[in-house]
Design a protein around this motif. Structure first.
Motif, PDB file in Angstrom:
ATOM      1  N   GLU A 198      36.777  34.521  35.783  1.00 22.16           N
ATOM      2  CA  GLU A 198      36.059  34.265  37.040  1.00 22.16           C
ATOM      3  C   GLU A 198      36.084  35.486  37.940  1.00 22.16           C
ATOM      4  O   GLU A 198      35.146  35.749  38.680  1.00 22.16           O
ATOM      5  N   SER A 201      33.843  38.374  36.096  1.00 25.95           N
ATOM      6  CA  SER A 201      32.402  38.079  36.094  1.00 25.95           C
ATOM      7  C   SER A 201      31.864  37.922  37.518  1.00 25.95           C
ATOM      8  O   SER A 201      30.674  37.746  37.712  1.00 25.95           O
ATOM      9  N   ARG A 202      32.762  37.976  38.480  1.00 18.05           N
ATOM     10  CA  ARG A 202      32.399  37.857  39.912  1.00 18.05           C
ATOM     11  C   ARG A 202      31.970  36.450  40.318  1.00 18.05           C
ATOM     12  O   ARG A 202      31.454  36.246  41.406  1.00 18.05           O
ATOM     13  N   VAL A 203      32.143  35.460  39.421  1.00 19.68           N
ATOM     14  CA  VAL A 203      31.836  34.075  39.805  1.00 19.68           C
ATOM     15  C   VAL A 203      32.711  33.683  40.994  1.00 19.68           C
ATOM     16  O   VAL A 203      32.327  32.876  41.834  1.00 19.68           O
ATOM     17  N   GLU A 205      33.283  35.140  43.607  1.00 17.48           N
ATOM     18  CA  GLU A 205      32.632  35.398  44.902  1.00 17.48           C
ATOM     19  C   GLU A 205      31.909  34.146  45.404  1.00 17.48           C
ATOM     20  O   GLU A 205      31.853  33.891  46.601  1.00 17.48           O
ATOM     21  N   ILE A 206      31.336  33.402  44.447  1.00 23.45           N
ATOM     22  CA  ILE A 206      30.625  32.173  44.827  1.00 23.45           C
ATOM     23  C   ILE A 206      31.623  31.040  45.024  1.00 23.45           C
ATOM     24  O   ILE A 206      31.512  30.262  45.971  1.00 23.45           O
ATOM     25  N   LEU A 207      32.607  30.982  44.122  1.00 22.82           N
ATOM     26  CA  LEU A 207      33.563  29.870  44.179  1.00 22.82           C
ATOM     27  C   LEU A 207      34.300  29.818  45.515  1.00 22.82           C
ATOM     28  O   LEU A 207      34.502  28.738  46.070  1.00 22.82           O
ATOM     29  N   VAL A 208      34.711  30.995  46.018  1.00 24.28           N
ATOM     30  CA  VAL A 208      35.514  30.966  47.245  1.00 24.28           C
ATOM     31  C   VAL A 208      34.719  30.546  48.480  1.00 24.28           C
ATOM     32  O   VAL A 208      35.298  30.306  49.532  1.00 24.28           O
ATOM     33  N   THR A 209      33.388  30.456  48.325  1.00 26.08           N
ATOM     34  CA  THR A 209      32.617  29.930  49.462  1.00 26.08           C
ATOM     35  C   THR A 209      32.427  28.415  49.337  1.00 26.08           C
ATOM     36  O   THR A 209      31.846  27.791  50.213  1.00 26.08           O
ATOM     37  N   SER A 210      32.884  27.860  48.212  1.00 22.34           N
ATOM     38  CA  SER A 210      32.783  26.408  48.033  1.00 22.34           C
ATOM     39  C   SER A 210      34.144  25.737  48.083  1.00 22.34           C
ATOM     40  O   SER A 210      34.275  24.616  48.558  1.00 22.34           O
ATOM     41  N   VAL A 211      35.147  26.399  47.517  1.00 23.31           N
ATOM     42  CA  VAL A 211      36.499  25.829  47.500  1.00 23.31           C
ATOM     43  C   VAL A 211      37.474  26.860  48.044  1.00 23.31           C
ATOM     44  O   VAL A 211      37.212  28.063  47.982  1.00 23.31           O
ATOM     45  N   LEU A 378      39.792  38.626  45.469  1.00 23.62           N
ATOM     46  CA  LEU A 378      38.554  39.398  45.648  1.00 23.62           C
ATOM     47  C   LEU A 378      38.786  40.906  45.585  1.00 23.62           C
ATOM     48  O   LEU A 378      37.927  41.690  45.989  1.00 23.62           O
ATOM     49  N   THR A 401      39.711  42.145  50.162  1.00 20.46           N
ATOM     50  CA  THR A 401      38.558  42.459  49.327  1.00 20.46           C
ATOM     51  C   THR A 401      38.698  43.895  48.864  1.00 20.46           C
ATOM     52  O   THR A 401      39.534  44.637  49.363  1.00 20.46           O
TER      53      THR A 401
END
Lengths: 409, 311
Positions: A198, A201-203, A205-211, A378, A401
């Protein structure tokens, strides 16, 4: 909580379908069961293919006249002709002729239909020894013949093992340690790979804005822990099947699955898994790559192997200081405890203290790992120094980051 | 829809002695495309990460969708980061459903909407394919679909067009404009200034961590208009009384993007004066006459080169 559950169920289901998991989880028990079946089949075939096991003898010397401890499959013949006829008619597979001067020369002749006679000679020797008149009564003679009928009772754990199953005493704890070691390795290794994937692949970056990082980490630990339990259940189930099958194999008689090992095993699996998984998650979060994380993870898992070097001490001197230390030290406790419970037992205070210390350590590790995870998830590229990691655990652990401390974009 | 999707008031953020963001304020409204501009390292990503609660500001306040960013509000945001990627060995639709479920969308709805979006993006046949089997452009489009799948009220997109060919750029652009027209607030960070000119309603530019430009795109351009007009045609432009000096510009040269002749106005003269003089004096043929408003690209370069900031 629902987000933790979603992450957990995704980790569980997606890894359950992975080829490597399916191969490890089902492949090992299938191999084990196949091996047992092969041994059983060969054993049955060997028995079925045996020559007639009825043995005859002709005693010209009179040494066997009292027939003390005569084996069930032995028949006395009055003459060699009668014995020869019985052999020819396949009523017996072989016969011995005890020569008249036996007491002086020890001369015995064996007539056999086919094959070697080593085992026959051994039993006939025993029969002769039992009957040579030493002036002892038959009971004493029988004791001289077989001085020990072993029944081993291990005082610490109260487990009783019969003579013919002493060989398997070593198997059960080793099997369980293997099962739990593999399960901890597989699941915590999967957790680390999942974090590294995760991140790389930089996924993430999206996950931490949801959970939150904590929700993500908790979901992963729970989901993959459940995966480990599934794996263990399948392996323990397979072991029970092996136990059932083992009744067909004399060498495995007495093989059983003690409940205390299962209980201690599951307890230490959960604690050991949570502890190792915390390390792995932290390593995955700070490592620069999959390769680097595996190298560091090797060091983290090494303590689990240390108890294997001290098995001899666990058996011969169960409460030796090193055995007690390895039981109480959290990183070696899971493997040591299962081995000791299996071989010699653990005093209750040591078990309670060990579980308590391990629980506290595991809770701390999960907490520290969550902070490192949040702090470093990050950050890409260069791995942070140990000093900075420790600083993140005990200091202000705001998410960092790549640009942090450099020029932010 | 929410009227104020993002409200940033006086936020600052330092990394050690380096002040990455210094007293920045702006707001993003529902139903607008808001461009966040700035050179590399100016502080754009730091601002976005503070809005998304990944980083905490040292000072100042941030309100997202009329409040503090909690779990419920997070579910109403779609984010396309600049550093992006997806699970490589997982089927496309499975990833879309999982990420949408983390935003609180039921799996059945996510699946249905995911298939619709893939169809809209001409990716109808890739739903069962693994991401690793897709081209870079396709992956970009899937990534965008993931961003808007759960029907967010606020969409934050960082370089949405990078790596896309002109056709895919147009597809994504139409989708963004469509979302804006439906009332979604779009906050877009990009270096493609012509896209900002074409799409954005308002912009905020940060330079060296400090505010440099803020306002409606056309207003910002107007503010940077030169005291000049651009003409194309035949005539003795220098002889016009309202013209102070004449400069030939070729395409993309100097501060103006278009080719033509640049007529600088005398003090007190207006573009109307120039036009009247051209029309009234014989011998002039005029094919083009317009105010010398610089492109956003020109303004960007000027702001960065001159170090323009508003304290």
């Amino acid at each position: 909580m629902s987000k933790i559950w979603r992450v957990a169920s995704r980790e569980y289901l997606s890894n359950l379908r992975r080829k490597s998991f399916i191969f490890t989880t089902f492949g090992i028990p299938i191999l084990m069961i196949a091996l047992i079946l092969v041994i059983t089949t060969l054993s049955i075939q060997a028995e079925a293919g045996d020559v007639n096991d009825q043995i005859g003898y002709v005693d010209h010397s009179g040494v066997l006249s009292r027939q003390i401890a005569i084996p069930d499959n032995y028949t006395m013949f009055d003459s060699e002709e009668a014995a020869e006829a019985a052999l020819a008619a396949d009523e017996i597979g072989a016969y011995f002729v005890v020569e008249p001067d036996y007491m002086a020369t020890g001369s015995v002749t064996l007539y056999i239909a086919s094959g070697g006679g080593d085992a026959l000679i051994e039993t006939f020797n025993q029969y002769l020894i039992a009957n040579i008149d030493t002036g002892l009564n038959p009971e004493i003679a029988a004791r001289v013949l077989d001085p020990v009928v072993m029944s081993l009772l291990t005082l610490n754990n109260g487990r009783q093992i019969e003579e013919n199953s002493i060989g398997v005493i070593f198997m059960i704890p080793m099997i369980f340690v293997f099962v739990f070691f593999m399960a901890i390795q597989t699941t915590s290794g999967t957790l680390m790979s999942s974090v590294v994937e995760e991140k790389s692949s930089r996924v993430i970056e999206i996950l931490v804005t949801s959970v939150t990082p904590f929700q993500l980490l908790a979901g992963k630990i729970i989901g993959l822990g459940a995966l480990g339990i599934t794996q263990i259940s399948i392996w323990v189930g397979a072991t029970l099947l092996v136990v059932l099958l083992s009744n067909a194999i004399p060498q495995l008689h007495g093989l059983s699955v003690p409940l205390d090992i299962i209980f201690v095993g599951i307890t230490y699996f959960l604690l050991g898994y949570a502890l190792t998984a915390s390390f792995m998650a932290g390593i995955g979060a700070v490592a620069g790559s999959e390769q680097e994380s595996r190298q560091i993870a090797g060091l983290a898992v090494f303590p689990l192997v240390i108890p294997f070097f001290f098995i001899y001490i666990f058996i011969t001197d169960p409460n030796a200081p090193i055995a007690v230390f390895l039981t109480l030290f959290p990183l070696t406790a899971p493997v040591t405890a299962i081995l000791r419970v299996g071989y010699s037992g653990i005093p209750t205070w040591q078990l309670v203290a060990s579980i308590l210390i391990m629980t506290i350590t595991t809770l701390f590790a999960v907490w520290a790992s969550a902070r490192v995870f949040r702090w470093s998830i990050l950050m890409y590229g260069k791995r942070p120094s140990l000093k900075r990691i420790i600083g993140a655990i005990f200091g202000r652990s705001e998410m960092q980051t790549t640009a942090t401390g450099e020029r932010a974009g | 829809m929410t009227s104020s999707a993002v409200s940033v008031a006086g936020i600052s953020k330092s990394y050690g002695s380096f002040k990455a963001v210094d007293n920045v304020s702006f707001d993003v409204q529902g139903g607008e495309i808001f461009a966040l501009l700035g050179p590399n390292g100016a502080g754009k990503s730091t601002i976005i990460r503070m809005i998304l609660d990944i980083l905490k500001p040292d000072s100042g306040r941030i309100a997202v969708l009329d409040g503090t960013l909690d779990d419920a509000r997070k579910s109403r945001i779609g984010y396309l980061p600049e550093e992006r990627g997806l699970y490589r060995n997982v089927p496309v639709l499975e990833i879309m459903v999982y990420l949408a479920s983390l935003k609180g969308m039921p799996a059945g709805d996510a699946r249905k909407r995911g298939l619709e979006l893939l169809e809209q993006l001409e990716l109808g046949d890739v739903s069962k394919k693994k991401v690793s089997e897709l081209s870079k452009g396709m992956q970009q489009k899937v990534q965008f679909a993931v961003t808007i799948l759960h029907r967010p009220e606020l969409v934050i997109i960082d370089e949405p067009f990078s790596g896309l060919d002109p056709i895919n750029t147009l597809t994504i652009k139409e989708l963004i404009i469509g979302l804006r027209n439906q009332g979604t607030a779009i906050m877009m960070s990009t270096h493609q200034m012509y896209q900002v000119e074409e799409m954005a309603n308002r912009l905020f530019m940060i330079n060296r961590g400090k505010p440099a430009l803020y306002g409606p795109v056309q207003q910002v351009r107007q503010d940077y208009a030169l005291p000049a007009v651009i003409v194309e045609g035949v005539g003795d432009w220098a002889a016009l009384p309202a013209v102070e000096r004449v400069e030939q510009i070729s395409d993309g040269e100097g501060t103006m993007a278009q080719a033509g002749t640049l007529l600088y106005l005398r003090d007190g003269a207006s573009s109307d004066d120039v036009l009247q003089q051209i029309v009234s004096q014989p011998g002039h043929q005029l094919r083009r006459f317009e105010q010398a408003i610089p492109s956003l690209n020109d303004i960007f370069i000027r702001v960065v080169e001159e170090g323009v900031v508003h304290e």
